[in-house]
Enzyme design. Structure first.
Site, PDB file in Angstrom:
ATOM      1  CB  SER A 194      47.709  37.708  26.088  1.00 32.60           C
ATOM      2  OG  SER A 194      47.354  38.821  25.307  1.00 32.60           O
TER       3      SER A 194
ATOM      4  CG  ASP B  47      42.427  42.193  30.160  1.00 32.77           C
ATOM      5  OD1 ASP B  47      42.915  43.113  29.468  1.00 32.77           O
ATOM      6  OD2 ASP B  47      42.753  41.000  30.020  1.00 32.77           O
TER       7      ASP B  47
ATOM      8  CG  HIS C  62      46.149  41.828  29.213  1.00 30.98           C
ATOM      9  ND1 HIS C  62      45.097  41.111  28.674  1.00 30.98           N
ATOM     10  CD2 HIS C  62      47.237  41.548  28.439  1.00 30.98           C
ATOM     11  CE1 HIS C  62      45.527  40.431  27.607  1.00 30.98           C
ATOM     12  NE2 HIS C  62      46.806  40.682  27.449  1.00 30.98           N
TER      13      HIS C  62
END
Length: 263
Positions: free
Chosen positions: A116, A206, A238
């Site tokens: 991320s 995601d 995600h």
């Protein structure tokens, strides 16, 4: 699999404007090896939260396969805005190289990965080719490969309506206020002939950072003639690699296989 030794809370950076130093954890194979590949790892958390240890399963998996992992903290956006967190990320790479003999690392075989916000940092460090190092750095943060996971790769398309609050906080303003930061913070803006081989790993479900961003970044790399592999995990969210139930084992194997071939 090789046993793993973990050294925690190793100081790697002492910012002059910060009371406490930045620390990292080192995961290394218990094999007494030398000239081993190294991977610098950055946690996620939208640049505003999180800490080292988030990706421990990945780091242990890579260390079991022979890599030395440096799991680094960096200053979060509540404390410091761009480019400071990226400069911290670059300092972690330089630490790995500067302490190569101590940890049995080949300084020419260092890669980055992260999830991320950490995937963004991993890609940006790789694409910028030392561009976030201080002028007096004795080694460069340029790396030999990168494997960003669930990251953001191009912030240049943001406008005052589409830039979210997390991006504004990280970059210190909106795209109408600090447009040069949105440019410089975009890995895609730095891709050139020096960008190392890259694995772009993302999930097709995601809901935080859609997979189209990963596909577009892979296309930018390919059009620049850079070695790139795109891994789109079917049905994942995600949290791939972070969450045990979200393709963690497969994600770790994918990253490890790529680094085995590229380092």
């Amino acid at each position: 699999m090789t046993d793993v030794i973990v050294d925690r809370d190793v100081v790697f950076h002492r910012p002059p404007d910060r009371e406490s130093p930045l620390e990292l954890d080192v995961y290394q194979p218990d094999d007494g090896g030398t000239d081993r590949p190294a991977v610098v790892v950055y946690h996620g958390g939208a640049w505003i939260e999180g800490e080292k240890g988030q990706l421990e399963a990945l780091e242990r998996g890579l260390a079991e396969r022979g890599s030395v992992c440096f799991d680094a903290n960096y200053r979060l956006s509540g404390e410091a805005t761009f480019p400071t967190p990226v400069e911290d990320a670059a300092a972690a790479v330089r630490f790995a190289k500067e302490h190569a003999d101590e940890y049995g690392v080949d300084p020419d075989r260092v890669a980055t990965t992260g999830h991320s916000a950490g995937g963004h940092l991993a890609a940006l460090i790789a694409a910028s080719d030392g561009g976030f190092d201080p002028a007096d750095a004795t080694v460069t943060s340029a790396v030999a490969a990168s494997a960003p996971i669930s990251g953001a790769y191009d912030l240049r398309d943001r406008d005052p309506e589409t830039a979210n609050d997390l991006e504004r906080q990280f970059l210190g303003g909106g795209p109408d206020e600090v447009p040069a930061r949105y440019e410089r913070a975009s890995p895609a803006a730095h891709v050139d002939e020096a960008t190392p081989p890259t694995l772009v790993l993302h999930a097709d479900d995601d809901g935080v950072l859609p997979a189209d961003g990963a596909r577009e970044y892979a296309q930018v790399l390919a059009e620049a003639g850079r070695p790139v592999e795109l891994g789109i995990v079917p049905g994942g969210g995600h949290g791939i690699v972070v969450e045990p139930e979200d393709w963690q084992d497969r994600g770790i194997e994918t990253v490890a296989d790529f680094l085995d071939r590229r380092l």
